[in-house]
Design a protein around this motif. Structure first.
Motif, mmCIF file in Angstrom:
data_model
loop_
_atom_site.group_PDB
_atom_site.id
_atom_site.type_symbol
_atom_site.label_atom_id
_atom_site.label_comp_id
_atom_site.label_asym_id
_atom_site.label_seq_id
_atom_site.Cartn_x
_atom_site.Cartn_y
_atom_site.Cartn_z
ATOM 1 N N UNK A 1 0.832 -1.197 0.000
ATOM 2 C CA UNK A 1 0.000 0.000 0.000
ATOM 3 C C UNK A 1 0.875 1.259 0.000
ATOM 4 N N UNK A 2 1.746 1.378 1.005
ATOM 5 C CA UNK A 2 2.558 2.592 1.124
ATOM 6 C C UNK A 2 3.771 2.310 1.990
ATOM 7 N N UNK A 3 4.813 3.106 1.802
ATOM 8 C CA UNK A 3 6.026 2.982 2.607
ATOM 9 C C UNK A 3 6.569 4.366 2.911
ATOM 10 N N UNK A 4 7.325 4.445 3.998
ATOM 11 C CA UNK A 4 7.896 5.727 4.420
ATOM 12 C C UNK A 4 9.293 5.494 4.970
ATOM 13 N N UNK A 5 10.181 6.456 4.700
ATOM 14 C CA UNK A 5 11.546 6.341 5.159
ATOM 15 C C UNK A 5 11.689 6.591 6.652
ATOM 16 N N UNK A 6 12.917 6.478 7.139
ATOM 17 C CA UNK A 6 13.200 6.504 8.567
ATOM 18 C C UNK A 6 12.779 7.806 9.230
ATOM 19 N N UNK A 7 12.975 8.922 8.557
ATOM 20 C CA UNK A 7 12.612 10.201 9.155
ATOM 21 C C UNK A 7 11.354 10.783 8.527
ATOM 22 N N UNK B 1 6.630 6.833 18.352
ATOM 23 C CA UNK B 1 6.822 5.457 17.863
ATOM 24 C C UNK B 1 5.600 4.965 17.084
ATOM 25 N N UNK B 2 5.073 5.813 16.237
ATOM 26 C CA UNK B 2 3.828 5.485 15.551
ATOM 27 C C UNK B 2 3.899 5.872 14.080
ATOM 28 N N UNK B 3 3.347 5.003 13.261
ATOM 29 C CA UNK B 3 3.172 5.308 11.848
ATOM 30 C C UNK B 3 1.673 5.309 11.556
ATOM 31 N N UNK B 4 1.257 6.176 10.653
ATOM 32 C CA UNK B 4 -0.156 6.359 10.352
ATOM 33 C C UNK B 4 -0.427 6.099 8.874
ATOM 34 N N UNK B 5 -1.666 5.751 8.606
ATOM 35 C CA UNK B 5 -2.142 5.686 7.231
ATOM 36 C C UNK B 5 -3.498 6.389 7.192
ATOM 37 N N UNK B 6 -3.497 7.590 6.646
ATOM 38 C CA UNK B 6 -4.736 8.336 6.461
ATOM 39 C C UNK B 6 -5.353 7.911 5.138
ATOM 40 N N UNK B 7 -6.569 7.388 5.205
ATOM 41 C CA UNK B 7 -7.241 6.882 4.015
ATOM 42 C C UNK B 7 -8.481 7.726 3.745
ATOM 43 N N UNK B 8 -8.579 8.259 2.544
ATOM 44 C CA UNK B 8 -9.702 9.093 2.154
ATOM 45 C C UNK B 8 -10.298 8.557 0.860
ATOM 46 N N UNK C 1 -4.528 8.032 -0.194
ATOM 47 C CA UNK C 1 -3.946 7.625 1.085
ATOM 48 C C UNK C 1 -2.678 8.431 1.350
ATOM 49 N N UNK C 2 -2.405 8.674 2.630
ATOM 50 C CA UNK C 2 -1.183 9.370 3.043
ATOM 51 C C UNK C 2 -0.544 8.624 4.203
ATOM 52 N N UNK C 3 0.707 8.276 4.028
ATOM 53 C CA UNK C 3 1.464 7.643 5.114
ATOM 54 C C UNK C 3 2.305 8.707 5.803
ATOM 55 N N UNK C 4 2.382 8.612 7.116
ATOM 56 C CA UNK C 4 3.192 9.549 7.889
ATOM 57 C C UNK C 4 3.680 8.834 9.142
ATOM 58 N N UNK C 5 4.601 9.470 9.848
ATOM 59 C CA UNK C 5 5.119 8.857 11.065
ATOM 60 C C UNK C 5 5.469 9.929 12.080
ATOM 61 N N UNK C 6 5.415 9.547 13.338
ATOM 62 C CA UNK C 6 5.821 10.411 14.434
ATOM 63 C C UNK C 6 6.821 9.603 15.261
ATOM 64 N N UNK C 7 8.099 9.858 15.072
ATOM 65 C CA UNK C 7 9.115 9.059 15.750
ATOM 66 C C UNK C 7 9.115 9.294 17.259
#
Length: 123
Positions: free
Chosen positions: A48-54, A77-84, A68-74
């Motif tokens: 579906x989606x991937x995101x780099x380390x930062x 310790x969480x990664x998100x997938x916003x689905x619209x 869809x938008x993938x994001x992360x908050x280091x």
């Protein structure tokens, strides 16, 4: 060792939105690139989606690009997938995965997987 726990799945009508979360254990979350995959009934698991380390780069499957938008908050310790603009064909179990070496869509290179969360889109 990394443990991943997905949440946020549910039942939504076509055209609606959901945000999935994937919480990771451990203090090395920022060392892992992260991905989301999904598996629909009777089908193989797909990227579906991937995101780099930062979070500085992202990559999407064509089927979800622009929706869809993938994001992360280091810090969390969480990664998100916003689905619209969800469609019935988005119905699947969604999995997050962690990868020490960014492998994008190659699910066989991911090191750790969550248990999945069900997303059902009704027409």
């Amino acid at each position: 060792q990394v443990q991943l726990v997905e949440s946020g799945g549910g039942l939504v009508q076509a055209g609606g939105s959901l945000r999935l979360s994937c919480a990771a254990s451990g203090r090395t979350f920022s060392s892992y690139a992260m991905g989301w995959f999904r598996q629909a009934p009777g089908k193989e698991r797909e990227f579906v989606a991937a995101i780099g380390w930062s979070g500085d780069f992202t990559y999407y499957a064509d089927s979800v690009k622009g929706r869809f938008t993938i994001s992360r908050d280091n810090a969390k310790n969480t990664v998100y997938l916003q689905m619209s603009s969800l469609k019935p064909e988005d119905t699947a179990v969604y999995y997050c995965a962690a990868d020490l070496h960014y492998s994008g869509s190659n699910q066989y290179e991911y090191d750790y997987w969550g248990q999945g969360t069900q997303v059902t889109v009704s027409s």
